[in-house]
Write a protein that holds these residues in place. Structure first.
Motif, PDB file in Angstrom:
ATOM      1  N   PRO A 113      40.856 -35.741  78.011  1.00 10.32           N
ATOM      2  CA  PRO A 113      40.014 -36.960  77.357  1.00 10.32           C
ATOM      3  C   PRO A 113      37.832 -36.146  77.560  1.00 10.32           C
ATOM      4  N   ALA A 125      30.251 -37.196  71.214  1.00 12.12           N
ATOM      5  CA  ALA A 125      30.816 -38.174  71.017  1.00 12.12           C
ATOM      6  C   ALA A 125      32.067 -37.517  69.615  1.00 12.12           C
ATOM      7  N   GLU A 126      31.067 -37.476  68.202  1.00  9.30           N
ATOM      8  CA  GLU A 126      32.129 -37.366  67.619  1.00  9.30           C
ATOM      9  C   GLU A 126      32.622 -35.833  66.910  1.00  9.30           C
ATOM     10  N   PRO A 128      33.830 -34.185  69.626  1.00  9.65           N
ATOM     11  CA  PRO A 128      35.431 -34.384  69.536  1.00  9.65           C
ATOM     12  C   PRO A 128      36.655 -35.140  68.785  1.00  9.65           C
ATOM     13  N   ARG A 129      35.952 -36.421  68.449  1.00 10.87           N
ATOM     14  CA  ARG A 129      36.954 -37.145  67.351  1.00 10.87           C
ATOM     15  C   ARG A 129      37.316 -36.147  66.392  1.00 10.87           C
ATOM     16  N   ARG A 130      36.596 -35.876  65.592  1.00 12.81           N
ATOM     17  CA  ARG A 130      36.768 -35.037  65.058  1.00 12.81           C
ATOM     18  C   ARG A 130      38.327 -34.003  65.269  1.00 12.81           C
ATOM     19  N   GLY A 132      40.563 -34.843  67.223  1.00 10.94           N
ATOM     20  CA  GLY A 132      41.544 -35.575  67.683  1.00 10.94           C
ATOM     21  C   GLY A 132      41.213 -35.484  69.044  1.00 10.94           C
ATOM     22  N   ARG A 133      40.228 -35.342  70.147  1.00 15.03           N
ATOM     23  CA  ARG A 133      40.733 -36.159  70.715  1.00 15.03           C
ATOM     24  C   ARG A 133      40.004 -37.424  71.109  1.00 15.03           C
ATOM     25  N   ARG A 134      40.976 -38.123  72.959  1.00 10.00           N
ATOM     26  CA  ARG A 134      40.180 -38.753  72.878  1.00 10.00           C
ATOM     27  C   ARG A 134      39.225 -39.054  73.420  1.00 10.00           C
ATOM     28  N   VAL A 135      38.063 -39.712  73.538  1.00 10.47           N
ATOM     29  CA  VAL A 135      36.462 -40.243  73.649  1.00 10.47           C
ATOM     30  C   VAL A 135      36.391 -40.852  74.446  1.00 10.47           C
ATOM     31  N   ARG A 137      33.637 -43.442  75.900  1.00  8.67           N
ATOM     32  CA  ARG A 137      32.467 -43.587  75.985  1.00  8.67           C
ATOM     33  C   ARG A 137      31.926 -45.028  77.503  1.00  8.67           C
TER      34      ARG A 137
END
Length: 390
Positions: A113, A125-126, A128-130, A132-135, A137
């Motif tokens: 993560p 944060a955006e 890693p989300r793009r 496909g990673r689990r973020v 916060r």
């Protein structure tokens, strides 16, 4: 409401340039949204660029130029912070965010993560989300008038498993400057989990009030070994349009993972950006002190408005962003940036940083511009009264 001329002179520095942040603002507004400065750059950087243009140095950069750029950064970091980094473990990339993308893609296991403090710079944060990673916060806290990333909070988020912890120091948007003790505690938590730290230190040269920046990798040998530290000249030297970042890798394995990436899909740093960065760290090393002095004056101009509108919010200690809590001033269903637009200020909305109701204001501008911004902020209570908001 008068027009704020976006070519007004900045005291002791250059006059404001044609910048993205001004192009996105209406003619009568104060532009305080996009994160770039209005101060131009060091004369030594301009001179080096003039010379490079005269030589038509527009091709692919030579390996020698890349090595020279890394050597210049290492010498500057040693003089500035006492940080003895290895130039051979340093790589250049066209900006911190492209470097961060490649670090996630090639240097961090996919199952890990990514732990990102909140409030925090949105792309951290955006991206890693793009991918496909689990973020995860993790909320920063206010302690003794300062924003703090608590090691125990980060440790709970990691749950004893390896993760990539993302730090921004000085912080965007809060302006917090993490002391060595805080970084050492975080380092111990990351070391225990077997994780890594990506440290975005892009605003490191701009610490206010006589404070001192501590590079994450300089905290301990363990911190250095489990980190990738990112620096760039784009903020302190006003070179957003010529992006060049330095990534300092903690181990040979991380360097090898970076070097093994598909370079056809990784943009190269331009030759002119290398010239600018090298000149900044050599002859232009004096420039951040001049910018910092102006930022300190500007921050004082904002103090009265911050005391009225957001008295509990910690004041910026580094960089050029003020982070204000406007929730108590917002009409029902209204956004914070809409409220600011009503008084002629364009700002960055707190939702972009994970905290709606707050705003980020860029105060890297001429004193006349910052004074106008402060005056307009103080119109908010009057505006609220005139609209009959309780």
């Amino acid at each position: 409401m008068g027009v704020v001329g976006h070519r007004a002179p900045a005291s002791g520095l250059d006059e404001i340039r044609a910048l993205l942040k001004w192009s996105e603002a209406p003619a009568a507004a104060v532009a305080a949204g996009v994160g770039e400065t209005d101060f131009g750059t060091a004369p030594e950087v301009r001179s080096a660029l003039h010379d490079a243009v005269a030589r038509s140095w527009f091709g692919y950069p030579e390996p020698e130029a890349v090595a020279e750029c890394c050597d210049a950064f290492a010498a500057w970091a040693a003089a500035q912070y006492g940080w003895r980094l290895a130039p051979e473990a340093t790589r250049v990339t066209p900006g911190v965010l492209p470097g961060y993308w490649s670090v996630l893609r090639y240097c961090v296991p996919e199952e890990w993560p990514v732990v990102v403090p909140s409030p925090g710079y949105g792309p951290l944060a955006e991206i890693p989300r793009r991918l496909g990673r689990r973020v995860l916060r993790v909320a920063a806290e206010i302690e003794d008038g300062a924003w703090v990333n608590r090691a125990d909070t980060l440790e709970r988020a990691m749950g004893g498993e390896p993760a990539l912890v993302v730090l921004c120091n000085p912080d965007n948007p809060t302006g917090a400057v993490s002391p060595a003790r805080e970084l050492a505690e975080i380092s111990e938590a990351v070391e225990a989990s077997g994780g890594l730290v990506f440290a975005d230190e892009i605003q490191a040269p701009l610490v206010l009030g006589g404070g001192r920046h501590t590079p994450y990798a300089a905290v301990s040998a363990e911190a250095a070994a489990h980190s990738i530290v990112a620096h760039s000249v784009t903020k302190a030297w006003g070179l957003s349009g010529l992006p060049c970042a330095h990534l300092v890798f903690g181990t040979d394995e991380l360097v090898s993972a970076w070097d093994a990436r598909d370079r056809r899909c990784s943009p190269a740093t331009s030759a002119l950006a290398l010239v600018a960065a090298t000149a900044a760290h050599r002859g232009g090393a004096h420039w951040p002190a001049r910018v910092t002095a102006q930022l300190e004056r500007n921050a004082r101009h904002l103090e009265a408005a911050m005391s009225v509108l957001s008295p509990h919010a910690p004041r910026p200690r580094g960089g050029f962003f003020a982070w204000l809590d406007l929730r108590s001033w917002l009409p029902q269903d209204a956004g914070a940036t809409a409220l600011l637009r009503d008084v002629g200020i364009v700002a960055a909305d707190g939702g972009e940083f994970g905290v709606p109701g707050w705003v980020r204001l860029n105060f890297a501008a001429a004193e006349s511009v910052v004074t106008a911004m402060a005056d307009r902020l103080l119109e908010i209570p009057q505006l609220r009264t005139s609209k009959g908001t309780p």
